[in-house]
Structures are given as structure tokens and as C-alpha cells.
Scaffold this motif. Structure first.
Motif, short mmCIF file in Angstrom:
data_model
loop_
_atom_site.label_atom_id
_atom_site.label_comp_id
_atom_site.label_asym_id
_atom_site.label_seq_id
_atom_site.Cartn_x
_atom_site.Cartn_y
_atom_site.Cartn_z
N GLN A 138 0.81 -1.20 0.00
CA GLN A 138 0.00 0.00 0.00
C GLN A 138 0.86 1.27 0.00
O GLN A 138 0.55 2.23 -0.70
N HIS A 139 1.93 1.28 0.77
CA HIS A 139 2.81 2.45 0.80
C HIS A 139 3.39 2.72 -0.58
O HIS A 139 3.49 3.87 -1.02
N HIS A 140 3.77 1.66 -1.28
CA HIS A 140 4.29 1.82 -2.64
C HIS A 140 3.23 2.40 -3.57
O HIS A 140 3.51 3.26 -4.39
N LEU A 141 2.00 1.91 -3.43
CA LEU A 141 0.92 2.40 -4.30
C LEU A 141 0.65 3.88 -4.06
O LEU A 141 0.36 4.63 -4.99
N GLU A 142 0.77 4.32 -2.82
CA GLU A 142 0.61 5.75 -2.52
C GLU A 142 1.71 6.56 -3.21
O GLU A 142 1.45 7.62 -3.77
N GLN A 143 2.93 6.05 -3.20
CA GLN A 143 4.03 6.72 -3.89
C GLN A 143 3.81 6.70 -5.41
O GLN A 143 4.10 7.69 -6.09
N ILE A 144 3.31 5.60 -5.91
CA ILE A 144 3.03 5.49 -7.35
C ILE A 144 1.96 6.50 -7.74
O ILE A 144 2.07 7.16 -8.78
N ASP A 145 0.92 6.65 -6.91
CA ASP A 145 -0.12 7.65 -7.19
C ASP A 145 0.47 9.05 -7.26
O ASP A 145 0.11 9.84 -8.14
N THR A 146 1.37 9.37 -6.36
CA THR A 146 2.04 10.67 -6.38
C THR A 146 2.82 10.85 -7.68
O THR A 146 2.74 11.90 -8.32
N LEU A 147 3.55 9.82 -8.07
CA LEU A 147 4.32 9.89 -9.32
C LEU A 147 3.41 10.03 -10.53
O LEU A 147 3.70 10.81 -11.44
N LEU A 148 2.31 9.29 -10.55
CA LEU A 148 1.39 9.38 -11.68
C LEU A 148 0.76 10.77 -11.76
O LEU A 148 0.57 11.30 -12.85
N ASP A 149 0.47 11.37 -10.61
CA ASP A 149 -0.05 12.74 -10.61
C ASP A 149 0.97 13.70 -11.22
O ASP A 149 0.61 14.59 -11.99
N LEU A 150 2.24 13.49 -10.92
CA LEU A 150 3.30 14.34 -11.48
C LEU A 150 3.46 14.10 -12.98
O LEU A 150 3.71 15.04 -13.74
N VAL A 151 3.32 12.86 -13.40
CA VAL A 151 3.39 12.54 -14.83
C VAL A 151 2.27 13.27 -15.56
O VAL A 151 2.49 13.89 -16.61
N ARG B 81 -7.21 6.22 -15.28
CA ARG B 81 -8.15 7.05 -14.53
C ARG B 81 -7.72 8.51 -14.48
O ARG B 81 -8.54 9.40 -14.37
N ARG B 82 -6.43 8.75 -14.57
CA ARG B 82 -5.91 10.12 -14.55
C ARG B 82 -5.87 10.74 -15.95
O ARG B 82 -5.52 11.90 -16.09
N GLY B 83 -6.16 9.94 -16.97
CA GLY B 83 -6.11 10.46 -18.33
C GLY B 83 -4.70 10.61 -18.87
O GLY B 83 -4.46 11.41 -19.77
N ILE B 84 -3.77 9.82 -18.36
CA ILE B 84 -2.38 9.87 -18.82
C ILE B 84 -2.28 9.15 -20.16
O ILE B 84 -2.77 8.03 -20.31
N GLU B 85 -1.67 9.81 -21.13
CA GLU B 85 -1.46 9.16 -22.43
C GLU B 85 -0.40 8.06 -22.28
O GLU B 85 0.49 8.15 -21.42
N LYS C 86 0.58 15.96 -14.59
CA LYS C 86 0.79 17.41 -14.50
C LYS C 86 1.84 17.89 -15.50
O LYS C 86 1.71 18.95 -16.09
N SER C 87 2.86 17.07 -15.71
CA SER C 87 3.96 17.47 -16.60
C SER C 87 3.64 17.22 -18.07
O SER C 87 4.39 17.66 -18.95
N GLY C 88 2.56 16.48 -18.35
CA GLY C 88 2.21 16.17 -19.74
C GLY C 88 3.01 15.03 -20.34
O GLY C 88 3.00 14.83 -21.55
N MET C 89 3.70 14.27 -19.50
CA MET C 89 4.48 13.13 -19.98
C MET C 89 3.56 11.97 -20.32
O MET C 89 2.41 11.91 -19.89
N MET C 90 4.10 11.03 -21.07
CA MET C 90 3.39 9.79 -21.38
C MET C 90 3.95 8.67 -20.50
O MET C 90 5.06 8.77 -19.99
N LEU C 91 3.17 7.61 -20.37
CA LEU C 91 3.60 6.42 -19.66
C LEU C 91 3.85 5.32 -20.68
O LEU C 91 3.00 5.06 -21.53
N GLU C 92 5.00 4.71 -20.62
CA GLU C 92 5.30 3.59 -21.51
C GLU C 92 4.80 2.30 -20.90
O GLU C 92 5.08 2.00 -19.73
N ILE C 93 4.06 1.55 -21.68
CA ILE C 93 3.73 0.17 -21.30
C ILE C 93 4.77 -0.70 -21.98
O ILE C 93 4.81 -0.81 -23.20
#
Length: 85
Positions: free
Chosen positions: A13-26, A58-62, A28-35
Motif C-alpha cells: 500500500q505504501h508503494h501504491l501511494e508513492q506510485i499515485d504521487t508519481l502518476l499525478d506528477l506525470v 483514470r488520470r487520463g495519462i497518455e 501534471k507534466s504532460g508526460m506519457m507512460l510507456e507500457i
């Protein structure tokens, strides 16, 4: 890298909270996520794993697909497995 090389590692759970923070930053910055589909070879799931991809959706990250190819035969490897993600 840790999850790839140490299959006994888990994400808590602690890791998921950190991941959520990182995804929010992604987002906000307009970056994409690589699968990255190379994970299918090692853990039978992409990097990042599907539940993290859902958090990004859910965050609308490309997103973009990558196969971490080190030889021509690996280009696009396992791309057919990520269509439903």
C-alpha cells in the motif's frame, strides 16, 4: 528493475501511494507512460503492471507501447497482449 529481477518482491500500500504521487506528477507534466511488454517474458505481465496502468488511465495519462527490443525479432514483442489494457 527490482520487480523484474527479484520475483519475490511485492508492491504494498505504501508503494501504491508513492506510485499515485508519481502518476499525478506525470499527468501534471504532460508526460506519457510507456507500457513495456518485455515484462511478459519475466512476470507474465507488462511493466508497469495492469493495476498501475489502470491508475494512469483514470488520470487520463497518455500511453505508448515499448518492447525493450535488443534485437530485430523482439520489436513489438507481445504488443497483441496490451490492446485490452
Amino acid at each position: 528493475a527490482g520487480l523484474r529481477n527479484c520475483p519475490e518482491l511485492t508492491v504494498g500500500q505504501h508503494h501504491l501511494e508513492q506510485i499515485d504521487t508519481l502518476l499525478d506528477l506525470v499527468k501534471k507534466s504532460g508526460m506519457m507512460l510507456e507500457i513495456n511488454t518485455s515484462g511478459y517474458k519475466n512476470r507474465n505481465e507488462p511493466y508497469p503492471r495492469p493495476d498501475i496502468i489502470s491508475r494512469a488511465v483514470r488520470r487520463g495519462i497518455e500511453m505508448t507501447a515499448g518492447s525493450d527490443a535488443h534485437s530485430p525479432k523482439d520489436v513489438g514483442r507481445y504488443f497483441n497482449r496490451i490492446e485490452d489494457l
